[in-house]
Design an enzyme around this catalytic site. Structure first.
Site, short mmCIF file in Angstrom:
data_model
loop_
_atom_site.label_atom_id
_atom_site.label_comp_id
_atom_site.label_asym_id
_atom_site.label_seq_id
_atom_site.Cartn_x
_atom_site.Cartn_y
_atom_site.Cartn_z
N TYR A 1 15.53 31.13 3.68
CA TYR A 1 14.63 31.90 4.09
C TYR A 1 14.90 32.14 5.71
O TYR A 1 15.07 31.14 6.53
CB TYR A 1 13.19 31.24 3.86
CG TYR A 1 12.95 31.18 2.41
CD1 TYR A 1 12.66 32.58 1.76
CD2 TYR A 1 12.80 30.00 1.97
CE1 TYR A 1 12.13 32.23 0.47
CE2 TYR A 1 12.28 29.75 0.47
CZ TYR A 1 12.23 31.18 0.00
OH TYR A 1 11.75 31.25 -1.65
N LYS B 1 0.73 -1.12 0.06
CA LYS B 1 -0.01 -0.02 -0.08
C LYS B 1 0.77 1.36 -0.13
O LYS B 1 2.12 1.10 0.04
CB LYS B 1 -0.93 0.05 1.01
CG LYS B 1 -0.12 0.04 2.46
CD LYS B 1 -1.17 -0.01 3.54
CE LYS B 1 -0.42 0.08 5.06
NZ LYS B 1 -1.27 0.21 6.02
#
Length: 387
Positions: free
Chosen positions: A278, A49
């Site tokens: 940043y 999955k």
């Protein structure tokens, strides 16, 4: 007409920026290691999955089946369809709950096997199947023994199984449950769940019903206690080469299958006092040489690793500096002489004698390795190696 992926030059471009390498030899090795823990009567379900925990569902499924797995587990119907469209015909269990007529018809059409969690869901399946030409559908009944997630309460197991047994076109293939604390060294809760599971099965057997398969164990249960194995085990994380807990490392030898690599796109020298990225969360205390690397949080490198992680360049660990940005991050490569654009950086995996694992990132972030593996986005090409 060639698809975009087949166009000339695209194969080379897959390694131009950043990519995930998936070692299929490691997948096969891990499956074989797990099989050695099991009796000949116990089957192995490879849980693929979430795109095989970020490794690529179809390639992993094929490698796992070739190595000795006999079942595949997915969470959703589209995940099962992807396997069928790739030509995989092994039994596929859909672990999630589905209820709508459209979902049920898709399960029938693609020859998937559903999980039934409640009597109401079973009645819906029977009603929809009655309107089809399908002679019967193999179904798997899930009991809740303490996970408090999907499943009918274990104390109502007999009534649930008897109902399904009576319904037309539903054929019980297994009864199963899921362990909540299988990787915990303290097995009190896991053993309590096992006792509840066995009590439920005893109630079912007392009604004259003997399901063909019983299964309970995930990776932690499979590695920790052979009494959890029953007729089948459902293994995800261990197939990908990671241990659910450190104390299980002595049980068998697993090889991590996933490596994340990216290329240096610029190298520059910055003077003391220069801020990086940043917010200037990193400011150089002296002259530094930095490398800009073409991978970021949009690719699955968590921003919360900023200023906390390392990468490997030419077999040497170097620190990541400044905030991880959407598409790029920066490394302090002052210790790497003459680094050039285009060189490869290893974010996860091995380079020389150094290695960085998903567990390392998980420890920094106070999370689990499952989340790290599932976080790598499809913008990163999956490249199979070690076939």
């Amino acid at each position: 007409m060639l698809s975009w992926e087949q166009s000339p030059g695209i194969a080379l471009m897959r390694r131009e920026r950043a990519w995930v390498e998936v070692n299929l030899s490691a997948i096969a090795h891990n499956v074989q290691q797990i099989r050695r823990l099991l009796s000949d009567q116990t089957e192995l379900m490879a849980v693929v999955k979430a795109d095989a925990y970020g490794h690529g569902a179809t390639t992993v499924a094929q490698a796992a089946l070739h190595a000795g797995a006999t079942w595949l587990g997915v969470a959703t119907i589209p995940e099962g369809i992807e396997l069928r469209e790739a030509g995989i015909d092994a039994p596929v269990l859909v672990l999630g709950a589905n209820h709508t007529p459209e979902q049920i018809r898709a399960i029938v059409h693609w020859q998937l096997q559903p999980t039934l969690c409640t009597p109401r869901q079973a009645l819906i399946f029977a009603d929809v199947l009655a309107q089809t030409q399908q002679p019967s559908l193999s179904v798997h009944l899930k009991l809740d023994t303490g996970m408090s997630r999907l499943g009918t309460d274990w104390q109502a197991a007999a009534e649930f199984v008897q109902l399904v047994q009576r319904l037309p076109k539903l054929q019980i293939d297994s009864v199963y449950s899921h362990l909540a604390t299988a990787e915990d060294p303290n097995r009190t809760i896991a053993k309590q769940q096992q006792q509840r599971f066995e009590a439920a099965i005893a109630q079912i057997n007392a009604c004259g019903i003997y399901p063909p398969r019983l299964h309970l164990a995930n990776s932690g249960g499979t590695l920790s206690d052979a009494t959890f194995h029953y007729d089948m085990v459902r293994v995800g994380l261990a197939i990908y080469g990671l241990y659910p807990a450190d104390h299980l490392k002595a049980v068998l030898d697993l090889q991590p299958a996933l490596q994340v690599r990216a290329r240096v796109t610029q190298v520059k020298t910055i003077p003391p006092g220069t801020g990086v990225s940043y917010g200037h969360r990193y400011v150089a205390d002296q002259e530094r040489q930095i490398a800009v690397v073409a991978i970021g949080y949009a690719d699955g490198v968590p921003r919360n690793l900023s200023n906390k992680m390392e990468a490997i360049v030419r077999g040497q660990r170097v620190p990541q500096i400044g905030a991880v940005t959407m598409d790029q991050l920066m490394l302090d490569v002052s210790a790497i002489p003459d680094l050039r654009e285009g060189e490869v950086v290893t974010l996860l995996g091995q380079d020389g004698n150094e290695s960085i694992a998903a567990n390392d990132w998980a420890a920094i972030l106070d999370t689990i390795s499952w989340e790290i593996l599932c976080g790598f986005k499809h913008r990163l090409p999956r490249i199979a190696i070690g076939k």
